[in-house]
Design an enzyme around this catalytic site. Structure first.
Site, short mmCIF file in Angstrom:
data_model
loop_
_atom_site.label_atom_id
_atom_site.label_comp_id
_atom_site.label_asym_id
_atom_site.label_seq_id
_atom_site.Cartn_x
_atom_site.Cartn_y
_atom_site.Cartn_z
N ALA A 12 4.65 1.84 -4.60
CA ALA A 12 4.89 0.68 -3.89
C ALA A 12 4.55 -0.53 -4.86
O ALA A 12 5.04 -1.45 -4.30
CB ALA A 12 4.10 0.63 -2.43
N SER A 13 3.42 -0.41 -5.49
CA SER A 13 2.89 -1.65 -6.37
C SER A 13 3.47 -1.59 -7.76
O SER A 13 3.19 -2.54 -8.42
CB SER A 13 1.37 -1.78 -6.04
N SER A 14 3.83 -0.40 -8.25
CA SER A 14 3.90 -0.39 -9.80
C SER A 14 4.87 0.99 -10.04
O SER A 14 4.69 2.00 -9.14
CB SER A 14 2.97 -0.54 -10.56
N GLY A 15 5.37 0.99 -11.26
CA GLY A 15 5.95 2.20 -11.67
C GLY A 15 5.77 2.74 -13.10
O GLY A 15 5.27 1.48 -13.79
N ARG A 16 5.80 3.65 -13.55
CA ARG A 16 5.67 4.10 -14.70
C ARG A 16 6.34 5.26 -15.34
O ARG A 16 6.68 6.19 -14.59
CB ARG A 16 4.18 4.38 -14.86
N ASP A 235 6.33 11.40 -4.03
CA ASP A 235 5.24 11.32 -4.88
C ASP A 235 3.90 12.01 -4.46
O ASP A 235 3.23 12.55 -5.43
CB ASP A 235 4.82 9.84 -5.19
N ASN A 292 -1.60 11.00 7.08
CA ASN A 292 -1.33 9.60 6.39
C ASN A 292 -2.58 8.72 6.83
O ASN A 292 -2.80 8.50 8.11
CB ASN A 292 -0.16 9.08 6.81
N GLN A 300 -5.54 -4.03 -2.28
CA GLN A 300 -4.43 -4.84 -3.27
C GLN A 300 -4.15 -6.20 -2.22
O GLN A 300 -4.05 -6.99 -2.85
CB GLN A 300 -3.37 -3.76 -3.12
N GLY A 396 -4.43 6.29 -8.05
CA GLY A 396 -5.01 5.20 -8.40
C GLY A 396 -6.33 5.05 -7.73
O GLY A 396 -7.19 4.58 -8.70
#
Length: 439
Positions: A12-16, A235, A292, A300, A396
């Site tokens: 939701a905040s970055s991809g790689r 994910d 969850n 963040q 993370g």
């Protein structure tokens, strides 16, 4: 010559984009591209810039081909619940984000048609206001489904843009709240009752399948062609597949959200599990019995609001220096998408007891996470009458030693922090199985 695979892991905040290959008994990984992601406010709603995401998907594949001439396959995983609507080949915009509040007015209507007790008994999916079932019903009520033939979850949509082929993948499909936990297929009784049966609900395919090759125009753009395969496209499912879990282990996939649970051979959908709001989501040959929990979204959001120029390591040091020992109920609705995260924290504490400094706020967030981890782990052990001997954390949040120490102290269980690439590792392992038939 080594066989290189490419995992595209989007959070939701970055991809790689992570390249990986087997070297003896080891899986070697290398990050070849990274890009930002985030929710975009549009017309009073929270949305995803899906077209920007696809541009990054292509740029990362191009970067991989520039480094490795031959890539055996590529697979995509992302967060769950969100999707893109298509009317034949026409795509609807915007693509809503799960944190948007548009489902609030339809949840009661859904439950009046199919009571949640019945939903849970069939699907085993915990109640979350953003579950796909409520999002799709909100689309129906406002007329967005008129002329729509397909909905594709985010990773399946991105794969469709690469190949032109549509499919549903099992692990991500379970996050919709529309998949029967026993049959592992979409539950058409629920779907028909809600009037959603005009959409394509073909049986989800399992991870480890090949989809097809990249379309010729995309291949020309990225500088190469390869097979697109199906990894666990949710994910968390990929992360759990990437963790070397032993009997007695529980896991936390720690990112924007924290998913705490255990691997079980089949779903638990009894009344106690429903009341406890436990979820049964698909894995690779097992169920992920989990809950969850709000995750690093808290930190963040605090970083973005209080000190956007500092990195997370600096924030952790500030929290370490703070003596603040308060905690709040981070799963309360006011922490889901507040206008101000600091204000949400202040309001949650008694007057005069709230955090003051940036270090206090971050410490409060980490304290709160550790306490809810402990509460959830205790509930899991009592519920299943099992003894958890290790808590394996990946994602993370696994890099945050202070959080790991607080968690170990709160739970009384040894914490093992795994590399943050666990999701990519699970993705890559699935690709290797698909193309080499290696377990």
């Amino acid at each position: 010559m080594k066989k290189v695979y490419l995992a595209i892991d989007i959070g939701a905040s970055s991809g790689r984009h992570i390249a990986g290959w087997r070297q003896g008994d080891q899986l070697i990984t290398e990050e070849v591209y990274r890009f930002p992601n985030g929710i975009v406010e549009q017309g009073g709603h929270l949305t995803w810039d899906i077209d920007a995401l696809f541009k990054h998907v292509k740029r990362g594949i191009k970067a991989a081909f520039e480094k490795y001439r031959d890539i055996q396959s590529v697979a995509i995983d992302t967060w769950g619940c969100d999707y893109v609507l298509l009317g034949k080949e026409n795509e609807l915009r915007p693509v809503f984000a799960y944190r948007d509040g548009r489902t609030g007015d339809v949840i009661d209507s859904v439950h009046s048609i199919v009571p949640f007790e019945r939903l849970y008994a069939a699907t085993g999916i915990q109640f979350q206001p953003f579950n796909t079932i409520y999002q799709l019903y909100a689309d129906k009520v406002c007329g967005r489904l008129n002329g729509v033939t397909d909905f594709l979850m985010i990773p399946e949509y991105l794969s469709y843009r690469l190949t032109g082929l549509k499919y549903h993948e099992y692990t991500d499909a379970t996050t919709t709240g529309l998949v029967n936990a026993e049959s592992r297929d979409f539950d058409m009784k629920i779907i028909s009752a809600l009037g959603l049966n005009g959409l394509n609900f073909e049986k989800p395919i399992m991870p480890g399948s090949a989809v097809g090759i990249i379309k010729a125009d995309i291949a020309e753009e990225v500088g190469g062609n390869t097979i697109v395969t199906v990894a666990p496209s949710h994910d968390t499912a990929a992360a759990v597949e990437g963790m070397p879990l032993l009997p007695g282990d529980a896991y936390i996939s720690s990112g924007t959200w924290s998913l705490l649970g255990v691997k079980l051979p089949k779903a638990l959908t009894d009344e106690a599990a429903r009341i406890g709001n436990w979820s049964n989501e698909g894995g690779v040959g097992y169920m992920r019995y989990q809950k969850n929990i709000m995750g690093m979204w808290l930190v963040q959001s605090l970083k973005r609001e209080l000190c956007p120029d500092k990195d997370f390591a600096e924030l952790t040091e500030m929290a370490k220096a703070s003596a603040f020992d308060g905690a709040v109920d981070i799963d309360a609705p006011e922490f889901l998408a507040p206008v101000s995260m600091t204000e949400a924290f202040v309001k949650a504490f008694p007057k005069g007891k709230a955090p003051v400094t940036t270090g206090d706020f971050v410490r409060a967030a980490l304290n709160s996470l550790a306490k809810v981890y402990a509460k959830t782990l205790c509930e899991l052990q009592e519920r299943e009458n099992i003894k958890i001997t290790r808590l394996v954390i990946a994602g993370g949040g696994a890099k945050n030693k202070l959080l790991n120490d607080l968690t170990e102290a709160a739970t009384g269980v040894p914490v093992v922090a795994m590399p943050i690439e666990a999701t990519a590792i699970g993705n890559l392992k699935s690709q290797i199985r698909a193309t080499e038939n290696i377990d």
